[in-house]
Design a protein around this motif. Structure first.
Motif, PDB file in Angstrom:
ATOM      1  N   THR A 129      18.218 -21.180  10.594  1.00  0.00           N
ATOM      2  CA  THR A 129      17.899 -20.939  12.005  1.00  0.00           C
ATOM      3  C   THR A 129      17.960 -19.443  12.273  1.00  0.00           C
ATOM      4  O   THR A 129      18.668 -18.703  11.592  1.00  0.00           O
ATOM      5  N   ASP A 130      17.208 -19.011  13.277  1.00  0.00           N
ATOM      6  CA  ASP A 130      17.126 -17.594  13.600  1.00  0.00           C
ATOM      7  C   ASP A 130      18.493 -17.062  14.023  1.00  0.00           C
ATOM      8  O   ASP A 130      19.099 -17.571  14.965  1.00  0.00           O
ATOM      9  N   ALA A 185      13.454  -9.582   9.254  1.00  0.00           N
ATOM     10  CA  ALA A 185      12.170 -10.187   9.603  1.00  0.00           C
ATOM     11  C   ALA A 185      11.980 -11.519   8.899  1.00  0.00           C
ATOM     12  O   ALA A 185      12.635 -11.818   7.901  1.00  0.00           O
ATOM     13  N   ALA A 186      11.038 -12.334   9.419  1.00  0.00           N
ATOM     14  CA  ALA A 186      10.801 -13.675   8.868  1.00  0.00           C
ATOM     15  C   ALA A 186      10.383 -13.632   7.412  1.00  0.00           C
ATOM     16  O   ALA A 186      10.675 -14.543   6.639  1.00  0.00           O
ATOM     17  N   HIS A 244      13.117 -17.986   8.404  1.00  0.00           N
ATOM     18  CA  HIS A 244      13.752 -17.631   9.666  1.00  0.00           C
ATOM     19  C   HIS A 244      13.795 -16.115   9.808  1.00  0.00           C
ATOM     20  O   HIS A 244      13.461 -15.371   8.879  1.00  0.00           O
ATOM     21  N   GLN A 245      14.210 -15.661  10.991  1.00  0.00           N
ATOM     22  CA  GLN A 245      14.311 -14.230  11.248  1.00  0.00           C
ATOM     23  C   GLN A 245      15.436 -13.990  12.239  1.00  0.00           C
ATOM     24  O   GLN A 245      15.970 -14.922  12.829  1.00  0.00           O
ATOM     25  N   CYS A 246      15.763 -12.710  12.413  1.00  0.00           N
ATOM     26  CA  CYS A 246      16.778 -12.360  13.406  1.00  0.00           C
ATOM     27  C   CYS A 246      16.430 -11.003  13.982  1.00  0.00           C
ATOM     28  O   CYS A 246      16.404 -10.004  13.246  1.00  0.00           O
ATOM     29  N   PHE A 263      17.959 -20.838  22.299  1.00  0.00           N
ATOM     30  CA  PHE A 263      18.669 -21.589  21.268  1.00  0.00           C
ATOM     31  C   PHE A 263      17.652 -22.464  20.561  1.00  0.00           C
ATOM     32  O   PHE A 263      16.519 -22.624  21.026  1.00  0.00           O
ATOM     33  N   GLN A 264      18.026 -23.006  19.408  1.00  0.00           N
ATOM     34  CA  GLN A 264      17.091 -23.776  18.608  1.00  0.00           C
ATOM     35  C   GLN A 264      17.594 -25.197  18.395  1.00  0.00           C
ATOM     36  O   GLN A 264      18.793 -25.476  18.495  1.00  0.00           O
TER      37      GLN A 264
END
Length: 328
Positions: A121-122, A153-154, A161-163, A170-171
């Motif tokens: 998850t991000d 990055a993704a 995922h990425q941040c 939220f996911q």
């Protein structure tokens, strides 16, 4: 109570215990660095450790539904497969972070072999909330990541995922009950800007499913309340906060949903924030900060956002003690 384990814990680098979840006569207790363990609590005064599962790093927040156990990882680790998420090797930048999913058919013999998959998850998963959806033969996981960082990055990992800033969501992870190994990211839920125009992210998500009342609340810069009549598509209803509170830490509802209960964690839970008066870290306090609010539970009218009242921890502590009213 005594769980037959005198494991000494002196630093955050050791496998001390974090959160717990319960299923019948079994408690599942997360560990910061190491995984989780299963405990027989049939006799509450005499709990018995059944098994230690060595798999994964911090935060170690635990959720359970039936024979499925979920565990949060919120810092990137070196892993290209679900099995490799059991590592304790932190990545230099991007890496796996998210939720591990175990199928624990026999709590007495639980082990890392029970890991069936991991869902990235991000910005990872600091905490998560289990949201049953049996009508659709699934359980959903609302994932709270707490904060953004480290940024990547993704395309930096095999996980997709990425941040990065602004996170502001939220996911939701969908876990099919008949095939948990096929769990996957289902949706992003936008939080919207708070009244100050700031982006935000959830530290904790409280959920209420009771007699037709279906609500969720994100503990972020503000309390963000959602209608979750459709579990997979939350709809934002409102947001609110209290003066002097910078970021909410935990969230819950009264049994009928009319009252939203919020808490925060000034000092990050590691500083003496429950003194009778004054603050040892006064230069770092926000304007309007009230010392008594360091040890308070806040009650809001869910519909209007009106602050109804506070409960203040009556026992002051010394400058040698850390303090937080933590998760609800």
């Amino acid at each position: 109570g005594d769980t037959n384990d005198n494991r000494p814990v002196e630093t955050f680098g050791e496998a001390f215990f974090t959160d717990a979840a319960f299923q019948g006569k079994i408690a599942y207790q997360g560990t910061w660095i190491g995984g989780f363990r299963t405990i027989n609590i049939a006799a509450p005064g005499n709990p018995k450790v059944l098994a230690e599962v060595d798999c994964g790093v911090e935060q170690g927040d635990i959720g359970v539904y039936g024979n499925l156990v979920f565990r949060s990882i919120d810092l990137p680790v070196v892993a290209d497969t679900p099995e490799e998420t059991c590592t304790d090797e932190f990545a230099d930048g991007a890496g796996f972070e998210g939720v591990q999913i175990f199928q624990v058919d026999d709590p007495k013999n639980a082990s890392a072999d029970d890991l069936v998959t991991a869902v990235a998850t991000d910005c990872g998963s600091h905490t998560h909330t289990v949201v049953p959806d049996p009508a659709n033969d699934r359980v959903l996981i609302y994932v709270a990541n707490s904060a953004v960082g480290p940024e990547y990055a993704a395309g930096d990992t095999v996980w997709g995922h990425q941040c990065s800033e602004p996170h502001n969501k939220f996911q939701i992870i969908e876990v099919p009950l008949d095939a948990p190994e096929d769990a996957a990211l289902l949706a992003d839920v936008p939080l919207g800007l708070d009244p100050t125009g700031a982006h935000t992210s959830c530290h904790d998500i409280g959920v209420l499913q009771n007699k037709g009342t279906d609500l969720a609340v994100c503990a972020a810069g503000h309390a963000v309340v959602f209608d979750i009549s459709d579990r997979a598509a939350p709809v934002k209803l409102t947001d609110f906060t209290a003066p002097g509170v910078t970021t909410w830490h935990s969230a819950a509802f009264s049994w009928d949903g009319s009252v939203t209960v919020m808490g925060w964690e000034p000092g990050g839970g590691i500083f003496p924030r429950c003194l009778a008066t004054g603050s040892p870290l006064a230069p770092f306090d926000e304007p309007g900060f009230q010392t008594a609010d360091m040890k308070s539970i806040f009650f809001f009218d869910t519909e209007s956002g009106e602050l109804l009242g506070k409960w203040v921890l009556p026992r002051p502590q010394t400058t040698a003690e850390n303090c937080t009213i933590h998760n609800y």
